[in-house]
Write a protein that holds these residues in place. Structure first.
Motif, mmCIF file in Angstrom:
data_model
loop_
_atom_site.group_PDB
_atom_site.id
_atom_site.type_symbol
_atom_site.label_atom_id
_atom_site.label_comp_id
_atom_site.label_asym_id
_atom_site.label_seq_id
_atom_site.Cartn_x
_atom_site.Cartn_y
_atom_site.Cartn_z
ATOM 1 N N GLY A 1 -4.239 1.813 8.860
ATOM 2 C CA GLY A 1 -4.403 0.366 8.900
ATOM 3 C C GLY A 1 -3.563 -0.330 7.847
ATOM 4 N N GLY A 2 -3.211 -1.574 8.095
ATOM 5 C CA GLY A 2 -2.473 -2.354 7.114
ATOM 6 C C GLY A 2 -3.365 -2.750 5.944
ATOM 7 N N LYS A 3 -2.788 -2.755 4.736
ATOM 8 C CA LYS A 3 -3.568 -3.161 3.554
ATOM 9 C C LYS A 3 -2.647 -3.411 2.370
ATOM 10 C CE LYS A 3 -7.103 -1.704 0.244
ATOM 11 N NZ LYS A 3 -7.627 -3.082 0.061
ATOM 12 N N LEU A 4 -2.957 -4.451 1.588
ATOM 13 C CA LEU A 4 -2.321 -4.663 0.307
ATOM 14 C C LEU A 4 -2.988 -3.743 -0.701
ATOM 15 C CD1 LEU A 4 -0.306 -6.331 -1.406
ATOM 16 C CD2 LEU A 4 -2.204 -7.923 -1.856
ATOM 17 N N LEU A 5 -2.225 -2.802 -1.243
ATOM 18 C CA LEU A 5 -2.779 -1.798 -2.140
ATOM 19 C C LEU A 5 -2.937 -2.354 -3.555
ATOM 20 C CD1 LEU A 5 -0.724 1.292 -0.906
ATOM 21 C CD2 LEU A 5 -2.972 0.511 -0.132
ATOM 22 N N ASP A 6 -3.695 -1.641 -4.358
ATOM 23 C CA ASP A 6 -3.990 -2.102 -5.712
ATOM 24 C C ASP A 6 -2.737 -2.218 -6.572
ATOM 25 O OD1 ASP A 6 -6.634 -2.155 -4.992
ATOM 26 O OD2 ASP A 6 -7.132 -0.223 -5.894
ATOM 27 N N ASP A 7 -1.691 -1.436 -6.257
ATOM 28 C CA ASP A 7 -0.461 -1.486 -7.068
ATOM 29 C C ASP A 7 0.506 -2.567 -6.601
ATOM 30 O OD1 ASP A 7 0.582 -0.457 -4.723
ATOM 31 O OD2 ASP A 7 1.084 1.511 -5.549
ATOM 32 N N GLY A 8 0.067 -3.382 -5.622
ATOM 33 C CA GLY A 8 0.898 -4.487 -5.160
ATOM 34 C C GLY A 8 1.776 -4.162 -3.972
ATOM 35 N N ARG A 9 1.872 -2.897 -3.602
ATOM 36 C CA ARG A 9 2.638 -2.537 -2.404
ATOM 37 C C ARG A 9 1.778 -2.744 -1.158
ATOM 38 N NH1 ARG A 9 4.428 3.428 -3.038
ATOM 39 N NH2 ARG A 9 2.262 3.590 -3.748
ATOM 40 N N TYR A 10 2.451 -2.914 -0.009
ATOM 41 C CA TYR A 10 1.705 -3.108 1.238
ATOM 42 C C TYR A 10 1.916 -1.895 2.133
ATOM 43 C CZ TYR A 10 -0.722 -5.582 4.940
ATOM 44 O OH TYR A 10 -1.659 -5.964 5.896
ATOM 45 N N GLN A 11 0.793 -1.298 2.549
ATOM 46 C CA GLN A 11 0.828 -0.173 3.491
ATOM 47 C C GLN A 11 0.952 -0.733 4.893
ATOM 48 O OE1 GLN A 11 0.489 3.531 3.292
ATOM 49 N NE2 GLN A 11 1.284 3.050 5.346
ATOM 50 N N ARG A 12 2.072 -0.450 5.562
ATOM 51 C CA ARG A 12 2.272 -0.935 6.926
ATOM 52 C C ARG A 12 1.535 -0.022 7.918
ATOM 53 N NH1 ARG A 12 2.748 -5.825 6.850
ATOM 54 N NH2 ARG A 12 2.836 -5.506 9.106
#
Length: 696
Positions: free
Chosen positions: A449-460
């Motif tokens: 799933g898509g999500k803005l990760l805690d380190d600021g990167r976005y998982q597509r």
């Protein structure tokens, strides 16, 4: 033919931004990394032991993260360290759950499918434990009190949605009740989860094959006879494979065969799943009562657009009543055809007859022969044409890349990028053909799933389309009927909904929206395969590579659709009422009998001594929610008018980008009603839907 020149010029424009095989996954992924994005292929476990080990590991990490959240000082805890942290803690577990859900429905190794099923159950039970952790609730409650008192700032936008939804979910879990009641509900949830898993597995693992001599399959296509021929010269109908079932129900002129196949289909898993379904319905009723709801429908529908079971029942019953005159007129026409063919003037249409005589009506009155039509819809050509349409209106580029692992040899993997910026958006797999042990219908499965990760990167995101199209025979390509073309456009709409997300939180990303809205964008895209300009781009006869589907044929197909839409929606409402009524019934009622009675009331009497509900996979996940298909159809028709009235109609890029930005990108990060109004530019209306089904 007057449309050929503009068609070809626009088609060239589409291809210019279409598939590019010269770029590898590694190149696309590396560029994503440069832009602060993660585009990664899933890692699929290769043994039952690895399946278990992954869950062991992810649960250790998740529990540690949850313990840290719960162990905070309430005086220093913040919205970010509680509500946001909960979404982050759950994300790895949800990713594994998604992957295993796909694997249990698609892997060829029975031992891995079983291991995945067991671990999905394990993760579900863990999810219930987390839901009822008193310490997590307490820290969220205390932060909530500080927010409401003004000690902490009130969240806004998507953060506000996350805050409201988590506190609502705690209330729905029973945290406004005493601990003893919550413990009872938690135990019931675990029991229900196990029953639902068993119910699903019995459906997936079911395999029913009936053999017939050729004369008992009179009317089915030569390609079907050829592909189904056994070594003994008979023909095997795979009742559990939807295209096989539909081929007989629509084409076979032998009524006895249709009845036998219909009865077999509606008896699948009946002995195993009939009792399980009754237990599921009883547990749901008990849970709803303990939580203070009148019935399971009220509980399940509360977070949806309809908001109550009564509202959903009113919608389904009202639409069924409104369709009565049209339904009666349509059945009368089918009976005339049946009387003429059988020589029996008092012949009555039964469940195993209506699809066959609808097909005869298409041929005799509207000159629409579905077997001839299939030649205009070679599977690969349809997919290429569909890609071009979606790429154009959403400003995307699809690139086929090599999968790191293939669970079946003909699996495909495609990367999706923004055509203007080059931004990586996600990936989708195509698993197109049936095989033993595979999910037996058509669906889109989330994997990552898509999500803005805690380190600021976005998982597509990464998703998979799991389909069951009939393969080609010999040198002939795989061909689709028009209904299957609708299906692939629909399911690909779900894939785009998932992939184009920009939601910060995994619980809102992609198609994680209200369940009675989730189908609307995809159902809207079914209209594309009825549009002349769209169809002329890919509906080309594979035998000469030049002949485009005749516009007169398309016009007749539309007339035939309107002539049979009453039966279609009465069937939809029969299923909706069956689902809702079994979930508002008194404890102890037989769900299968309720289902059969609702369908007999609204459509036709089901075959004797059968239990369709036992093979109805929607009763886990979509329980008390099947009405949502009709509900979403109304929204889809309204949304479709924006394209219809646009300068370039269904190929209008400006409207397509508005759909991408106001519906697909936001997902569930705001109320569905707001997203719909933002796209429409006005309040929604049922007028377009009622007109489309012939109700004034």
């Amino acid at each position: 033919m007057k449309l050929c020149l503009p068609v070809l010029s626009l088609f060239v424009t589409f291809v210019a931004c279409s598939t590019q095989s010269s770029r590898s996954f590694e190149q696309i992924s590396a560029k994503a990394t440069e832009n602060g994005l993660i585009l990664s292929q899933p890692s699929f476990e290769q043994s039952p032991e690895a399946v278990v080990a992954t869950v062991d590991s992810v649960l250790v990490s998740a529990n540690a993260a949850l313990d840290a959240i719960a162990g905070q000082d309430p005086e220093t805890a913040t919205f970010e360290s509680t509500f946001v942290a909960l979404d982050s803690a759950a994300y790895p577990m949800m990713t594994v759950m998604n992957r295993y859900w796909l694997m249990k429905e698609t892997r060829q190794e029975p031992e891995i499918r079983k291991a995945c099923m067991n671990q999905v159950q394990r993760l579900s039970e863990w999810g219930v434990e987390v839901e009822y952790r008193e310490d997590l609730y307490q820290i969220c409650r205390e932060v909530s009190e500080r927010i409401e008192s003004g000690d902490l700032p009130k969240p806004g936008g998507e953060d506000a949605q996350l805050y409201r939804d988590i506190m609502r979910d705690y209330r729905r879990a029973g945290f406004n009740l005493n601990a003893a009641t919550r413990e009872k509900v938690a135990k019931l949830k675990n029991k229900l989860s196990k029953l639902e898993s068993d119910f699903d597995s019995n459906i997936t693992n079911a395999s029913v094959v009936l053999e017939f001599p050729a004369e008992e399959l009179n009317g089915v296509s030569e390609s079907f006879l050829e592909s189904s021929k056994t070594d003994q010269g008979r023909h095997a109908v795979r009742v559990t494979v939807t295209p096989d079932y539909m081929a007989v129900m629509e084409k076979c002129s032998v009524r006895k065969t249709r009845r036998k196949v219909n009865a077999a289909r509606y008896s699948i898993a009946m002995e195993e799943n009939g009792p399980i379904l009754n237990k599921m319905v009883r547990l749901r009723s008990k849970m709803a009562t303990l939580l203070g709801y009148s019935n399971w429908a009220d509980y399940k529908i509360e977070p949806k657009m309809a908001s109550t079971g009564g509202e959903a029942l009113g919608f389904a019953e009202g639409l069924a009543r409104g369709l009565q005159p049209k339904f009666d007129a349509e059945v009368s026409e089918l009976q005339k055809l049946m009387a003429k063919e059988t020589g029996k003037p008092n012949a009555q249409i039964q469940w195993w007859d209506f699809r066959y005589y609808q097909n005869q009506l298409m041929k005799s009155r509207y000159s629409v022969d579905s077997d001839v039509l299939r030649n205009y819809f070679p599977l690969k050509g349809v997919i290429a044409g569909m890609f071009d349409v979606y790429q154009h209106i959403f400003d995307l580029r699809f690139t086929q890349v090599e999968p790191g692992y293939k669970w079946v040899d003909d699996l495909e993997l495609w990367a999706v990028e923004d055509a203007t910026t080059g931004e990586a958006m996600g990936m989708f797999y195509l698993d197109l053909y049936p095989r033993p042990g595979k999910y037996n219908h058509f669906a889109q499965f989330d994997i990552i799933g898509g999500k803005l990760l805690d380190d600021g990167r976005y998982q597509r995101p990464v998703v998979s389309l799991v389909c069951n199209f009939t393969p080609g025979v010999g040198d002939d390509p795989a061909l689709m009927n028009h209904g299957e073309v609708e299906t692939i456009f629909h399911e690909f709409g779900h894939a785009m909904h998932s992939i184009l997300t920009r939601a910060k939180y995994q619980r809102f990303s992609g198609a994680n929206v209200a369940r009675d809205f989730v189908e609307a964008p995809s159902q809207m895209f079914e209209a594309w395969v009825w549009d002349p300009e769209v169809l002329q781009r890919f509906a080309i006869d594979w035998r000469d590579g030049e002949s485009v589907i005749p516009m007169e044929t398309l016009a007749n197909m539309k007339k035939a659709k309107l002539a049979t839409v009453g039966v279609f929606y009465r069937r939809q409402m029969g299923l909706a009422l069956a689902d809702l009524r079994m979930h508002v019934a008194e404890v102890g009622a037989d769900a299968g009998k309720i289902c059969n009675a609702a369908n007999a009331e609204v459509l036709f009497e089901p075959p004797a001594n059968t239990n369709f509900a036992a093979y109805w996979g929607h009763l886990t996940g979509y329980d008390a929610g099947y009405y949502g298909y009709g509900w979403a159809d109304s929204i889809a028709a309204d949304m479709g008018t924006i394209f219809e009235n646009a300068p370039n109609r269904f190929l209008d890029k400006e409207v397509g980008m508005r759909l991408r930005n106001e519906i697909y990108s936001v997902g569930g990060s705001r109320d569905a009603d707001i997203s719909i109004i933002r796209f429409l530019g006005r309040e929604r209306s049922n007028d377009a839907f009622l007109e489309s089904i012939g109700i004034e």
